[in-house]
Design a protein around this motif. Structure first.
Motif, PDB file in Angstrom:
ATOM      1  N   UNK A   1      63.535  27.742  40.494  1.00  0.00           N
ATOM      2  CA  UNK A   1      62.491  27.015  39.790  1.00  0.00           C
ATOM      3  C   UNK A   1      62.184  25.701  40.504  1.00  0.00           C
ATOM      4  N   UNK A   2      61.006  25.165  40.199  1.00  0.00           N
ATOM      5  CA  UNK A   2      60.623  23.839  40.636  1.00  0.00           C
ATOM      6  C   UNK A   2      60.682  22.925  39.413  1.00  0.00           C
ATOM      7  N   UNK A   3      61.454  21.858  39.525  1.00  0.00           N
ATOM      8  CA  UNK A   3      61.664  20.948  38.402  1.00  0.00           C
ATOM      9  C   UNK A   3      61.154  19.559  38.773  1.00  0.00           C
ATOM     10  N   UNK A   4      60.351  18.992  37.893  1.00  0.00           N
ATOM     11  CA  UNK A   4      59.864  17.637  38.089  1.00  0.00           C
ATOM     12  C   UNK A   4      60.536  16.737  37.065  1.00  0.00           C
ATOM     13  N   UNK A   5      61.316  15.772  37.554  1.00  0.00           N
ATOM     14  CA  UNK A   5      61.998  14.828  36.674  1.00  0.00           C
ATOM     15  C   UNK A   5      61.222  13.524  36.617  1.00  0.00           C
ATOM     16  N   UNK A   6      61.682  12.649  35.721  1.00  0.00           N
ATOM     17  CA  UNK A   6      60.998  11.362  35.565  1.00  0.00           C
ATOM     18  C   UNK A   6      61.104  10.513  36.821  1.00  0.00           C
ATOM     19  N   UNK A   7      62.164  10.740  37.613  1.00  0.00           N
ATOM     20  CA  UNK A   7      62.397   9.907  38.794  1.00  0.00           C
ATOM     21  C   UNK A   7      62.068  10.603  40.113  1.00  0.00           C
ATOM     22  N   UNK A   8      61.488  11.795  40.055  1.00  0.00           N
ATOM     23  CA  UNK A   8      61.191  12.511  41.297  1.00  0.00           C
ATOM     24  C   UNK A   8      59.691  12.614  41.515  1.00  0.00           C
ATOM     25  N   UNK A   9      59.241  12.141  42.662  1.00  0.00           N
ATOM     26  CA  UNK A   9      57.819  12.245  42.978  1.00  0.00           C
ATOM     27  C   UNK A   9      57.461  13.666  43.370  1.00  0.00           C
ATOM     28  N   UNK A  10      58.397  14.349  43.998  1.00  0.00           N
ATOM     29  CA  UNK A  10      58.178  15.732  44.389  1.00  0.00           C
ATOM     30  C   UNK A  10      59.080  16.647  43.562  1.00  0.00           C
TER      31      UNK A  10
END
Length: 355
Positions: free
Chosen positions: A102-111
């Motif tokens: 999966x691709x996960x976008x967190x609050x602190x990740x731009x990518x």
């Protein structure tokens, strides 16, 4: 993606008419703000209680939203909640589907970050994935005790509805202890889940797997289902369901420790069944198709072809109702199964097993 069925009530317009009529009959007009000497109008100050509540909302959002992530599978998009500092994220099984990465976008990740499946448990519609690399500043959420959740409690739903990441909606706990069955036709797992939290906070596709949070900043549930009216073909506004946090902690903890669920806590009869209908084509019971060897049903003397009509005090007309009745019981509990065999009503005592 989310599917549970109920009927919506649409009564907003009549209420508005009655309110207007009351104002006209009483001869009241909307009050003006007091005029200043310079001719301008003074703006009323916000009540201190409202300011305090708003401040609490904003604090909870600042504290919890960084723990809520967006999850992109190959064809589905949902949400997840950071469970610990090792990069474990809990979400719904129907969000991960059959995917392994999966691709996960967190609050602190731009990518987007890459994550891999740890284990999916469709029977309770829960799954755990793990980030391949844990970014600095990853913040786990605090999971509360859902047994203490009360009707009327203010809650916030956080997630990525319709792909809008870091979205927040507000509502109350509308009910507790709901037993709800998911459909399979709209992306659900077909799971029957007990003790769900019903909420008026808006839950839309993409919210699944996110966080239902109280005003102390604790996650009390995982938003999973939005009710829908089959007659209208659309969501029933203000009726959503979340998997209780106590169940989330139990299942997630087992998956992290053992790589799977080793103790489901779910009662079972040890059968496969199908719904049968009567001469009017109405659901009439759950027919036993197969007896699993050594299971409770076999030990009690049930046979293939028997039609179960009642479990304990719960009437059974479909396999879904049988699943819901079992979900309200516990393994090891002794209960009565009423059934029909060759047109004759019978009953047996059964000690329930574990699924």
């Amino acid at each position: 993606m989310d599917a549970s069925r109920t009927r919506a009530l649409r009564r907003g317009a009549p209420v508005a008419v009655l309110v207007c009529a009351t104002v006209l009959v009483s001869g009241c007009a909307l009050p003006r703000s007091p005029a200043r000497q310079d001719g301008s109008t003074a703006q009323a100050a916000q009540p201190p209680a409202a300011e305090d509540l708003q401040a609490r909302y904003q604090k909870v959002i600042r504290d919890v939203l960084p723990s809520v992530v967006q999850i992109q599978a190959r064809s589905d998009l949902g949400s997840g909640v950071v469970y610990d500092g090792q990069g474990h994220i809990v979400t719904n099984a129907h969000v991960v589907g059959s995917e392994k990465t999966f691709q996960v976008t967190t609050a602190n990740s731009e990518e987007p970050l890459r994550a891999s499946l740890v284990y999916s448990y469709p029977d309770q519609d829960l799954a755990v994935i793990k980030l391949d690399q844990v970014p600095a500043g990853l913040k786990p959420a605090v999971f509360g005790d859902s047994e203490k959740v009360a009707v009327g409690q203010i809650v916030l739903a956080m997630g990525s509805p319709l792909g809008l990441s870091s979205s927040v909606t507000q509502g109350i706990v509308s009910a507790t202890g709901r037993t709800v069955s998911e459909g399979r036709s709209e992306g659900g797992t077909g799971a029957t889940i007990a003790n769900m939290v019903q909420t008026s906070a808006a839950i839309n596709p993409g919210n699944s797997g996110g966080a239902l949070v109280d005003l102390s900043g604790q996650v009390i549930g995982i938003p999973t289902l939005a009710a829908a009216d089959p007659g209208l073909g659309s969501a029933a506004a203000g009726i959503g369901f979340a998997i209780p946090s106590s169940l989330v902690k139990t299942v997630t903890g087992q998956i992290i420790r053992s790589g799977k669920v080793v103790d489901s806590g779910r009662a079972a009869l040890g059968i496969t069944a199908r719904t049968v209908v009567d001469e009017r084509y109405q659901p009439a019971g759950a027919a036993v198709v197969q007896i699993l060897g050594g299971g409770p049903a076999g030990e009690a003397g049930l046979r293939p072809g028997d039609v179960i009509t009642k479990l304990g005090r719960d009437q059974v007309t479909t396999t879904t109702e049988l699943s819901e009745a079992l979900a309200r019981n516990k393994p090891g509990q002794r209960t009565t199964v009423a059934f029909e065999r060759d047109g004759r009503a019978q009953s047996v005592e059964v000690t329930l097993g574990e699924q």
